[in-house]
Design an enzyme around this catalytic site. Structure first.
Site, PDB file in Angstrom:
ATOM      1  N   LYS A   1      67.253  50.273  56.084  1.00  0.00           N
ATOM      2  CA  LYS A   1      68.483  50.069  55.651  1.00  0.00           C
ATOM      3  C   LYS A   1      68.753  49.893  54.062  1.00  0.00           C
ATOM      4  CE  LYS A   1      72.535  49.253  56.332  1.00  0.00           C
ATOM      5  NZ  LYS A   1      72.882  49.406  54.863  1.00  0.00           N
TER       6      LYS A   1
ATOM      7  N   CYS B   1      61.171  61.354  62.744  1.00  0.00           N
ATOM      8  CA  CYS B   1      61.126  59.933  61.647  1.00  0.00           C
ATOM      9  C   CYS B   1      60.039  59.225  62.049  1.00  0.00           C
ATOM     10  CB  CYS B   1      62.399  59.254  61.902  1.00  0.00           C
ATOM     11  SG  CYS B   1      63.884  59.927  61.708  1.00  0.00           S
TER      12      CYS B   1
ATOM     13  N   CYS C   1      74.473  52.043  58.435  1.00  0.00           N
ATOM     14  CA  CYS C   1      73.376  53.276  58.258  1.00  0.00           C
ATOM     15  C   CYS C   1      72.430  53.152  57.299  1.00  0.00           C
ATOM     16  CB  CYS C   1      74.217  54.353  58.186  1.00  0.00           C
ATOM     17  SG  CYS C   1      75.508  54.602  59.309  1.00  0.00           S
TER      18      CYS C   1
ATOM     19  N   HIS D   1      65.119  55.620  53.489  1.00  0.00           N
ATOM     20  CA  HIS D   1      64.524  56.090  54.350  1.00  0.00           C
ATOM     21  C   HIS D   1      64.015  57.841  54.018  1.00  0.00           C
ATOM     22  CE1 HIS D   1      63.343  57.462  58.438  1.00  0.00           C
ATOM     23  NE2 HIS D   1      64.662  57.832  58.736  1.00  0.00           N
TER      24      HIS D   1
END
Lengths: 103, 380
Positions: B323, B78, B201, B327
């Site tokens: 969030k 990431c 998540c 992502h």
């Protein structure tokens, strides 16, 4: 059924690490001893996985970090929800470490 | 920094390469450059293999008319995007290049959730964690459990991070999820990995972001709205949680933050705005502690008291963060810098942090095996 796991211990500072390590994670020393330790200890922390990855046959399971009596922390699966601090014992099964409550 | 591009995050209508071409051209044109004026390109596209494409650089460069320009594609889970930025920064700082393009992009929403969950788990120490059923929500859930036990962090504190970031994303036209949520929405959402719920998540997203960075003299000729990348530091840490001394902190973030602050001659108190890696709500809380914005164990309370909101002590994730903004893994580290660029050039619209002069980006690879901290300053 294997109820032990192979780890390495630093002969200089006593740190534990997994069997692939060739130098100590803590002090960098190269003198590591390969040791089979019993899969017995207490649950350090846990979670309950409700969304498993593809290819996982279980609907829900607990993923745990267990501090073995020898001192090495290992990860594994439990089919019940544990408590932090609970005594558990484990076995290696199809490459996975499966723990159950000790009593 | 002389140019920046950012596609909408969410469900993309094209493949990652097409998204990256779009973001790259926006950044290049924003810098008043043409593609052949770029000396070196740094790309990241960690999940390209799920679209049967690796070695993205030459494909993108060919499409933008710069096939002869050297490129490299960088993977660091990431933190792939910021790892690419670090390489560009090093090229310019060392004099190897005057102008670099950095672009990260991803297509993830062609994957079903269990499939994407399995791929993400490959960023863990797979032999130790992935084989034993660890998922990324699961690993961060262990960190949350320990943070709650040791510091009294509560579900309501985790919720306050989610609520704030969803609120911020309402003012970000590029965000994946533009939906306000309240405490009851959060508490009624299902568990993904106890104690983390669905609203703890970040989503999987499609999208791309790009930056053009240049040596200062070149930059001053190109653009009057300049932001200086003052420091960019990367550090590593143990890949697996079972090899760490502390589950409530990410050592790579602490080390990178220390290096970045030192190199930039600033401290946490100087930061006006921060984009941090909130892949899960607990990750934002830990990030604000690891970067020194709040003391260890106080991140949850700070969020709950509004200290991390726009207008608070330090605005954290005004973009909506991972969030709510979304992502798209390899785009994330670059999109964070894009947001800081917008903030420092006073062009962030309704989510503008008043008077922002110094910003920070914190981008974590997996559970902290790698981390990049970048500090940026508005140039006058």
């Amino acid at each position: 059924m294997n109820m032990r796991i192979t780890c390495r211990k630093c002969m200089s500072c006593g740190a534990w690490m997994d069997a692939r390590s060739v130098r100590c994670i803590r002090c960098g020393h190269a003198s590591l001893e390969e040791t089979d330790i019993p899969l017995e200890g207490e649950v350090l922390q846990y979670t309950v996985i409700s969304v498993p990855p593809a290819g996982y046959e279980m609907h829900e399971y607990s993923y745990v970090l267990v501090k073995t009596d020898a001192g090495m922390v290992v990860s594994g699966i439990m089919h019940v929800r544990p408590e932090a601090g609970e005594r558990v014992r484990g076995k290696m099964e199809k490459g996975r470490c499966i723990f159950v409550p000790q009593n | 920094m002389v140019g920046a591009g950012h596609t909408p995050f969410g469900r993309g209508s094209s493949d990652a390469i097409s998204l990256m071409i779009k973001a790259s051209m926006a950044a290049i044109e924003g810098a008043s450059l043409s593609p052949e004026q770029i000396d070196h390109c740094f790309y990241s596209n960690a999940f390209g293999f799920t679209e049967n494409q690796i070695h993205a650089g030459p494909v993108i460069n060919t499409a933008i008319g710069a096939a002869d320009t050297p490129s490299v594609t960088i993977e660091s889970a990431c933190s792939s995007g910021s790892a690419a930025l670090m390489e560009a920064y090093a090229h310019i700082a060392s004099g190897l290049a005057d102008v670099c393009l950095v672009c990260g992009g991803e297509r993830l929403l062609h994957l079903k959730t269990p499939e994407a969950t399995a791929y993400f788990a490959m960023g863990s120490d797979y032999a130790v964690e992935g084989t034993n059923g660890a998922t990324f929500p699961g690993l961060y859930a262990l960190m949350a459990q320990e943070h709650m036990r040791r510091y009294g962090t509560t579900s309501e504190m985790l919720a306050s991070v989610a609520i704030k970031n969803h609120q911020n994303a309402l003012n970000n036209e590029l965000a994946h999820i533009r939906k306000s949520i309240g405490m009851s929405d959060y508490l009624e959402s299902p568990y993904v990995a106890y104690p983390l719920r669905l609203y703890d998540c970040c989503p999987f997203s499609d999208g791309a972001a790009a930056l053009v960075i240049a040596e200062e003299r070149v930059a001053r000729r190109l653009n009057s709205e300049l932001v200086q990348l003052v420091s960019c530091a990367r550090a590593g840490g143990p890949a697996a949680l079972n090899q760490r001394d502390d589950l409530t902190s990410i050592s790579s973030a602490r080390v990178a933050a220390r290096q970045a602050y030192s190199s930039a001659h600033v401290g946490p108190k100087d930061i006006d705005v921060a984009e941090v890696h909130d892949c899960f709500t607990i990750a934002e809380i830990i990030a604000t502690e690891d970067t020194g914005l709040f003391p260890q164990g106080e991140g949850g309370r700070a969020a709950a008291e509004g200290l991390t909101s726009i207008g608070g002590k330090v605005a954290v994730n005004p973009s909506g963060g991972l969030k709510a903004k979304g992502h798209p893994v390899s785009a994330t580290g670059i999109a964070q810098i894009y947001e800081i660029y917008r903030q420092l050039t006073a062009s962030a619209g309704k989510r503008q942090v008043d008077g922002a002069e110094i910003g920070m980006a914190h981008n974590v690879g997996a559970t902290g095996g790698s981390c990049t901290i970048s500090i940026l300053r508005r140039m006058r």
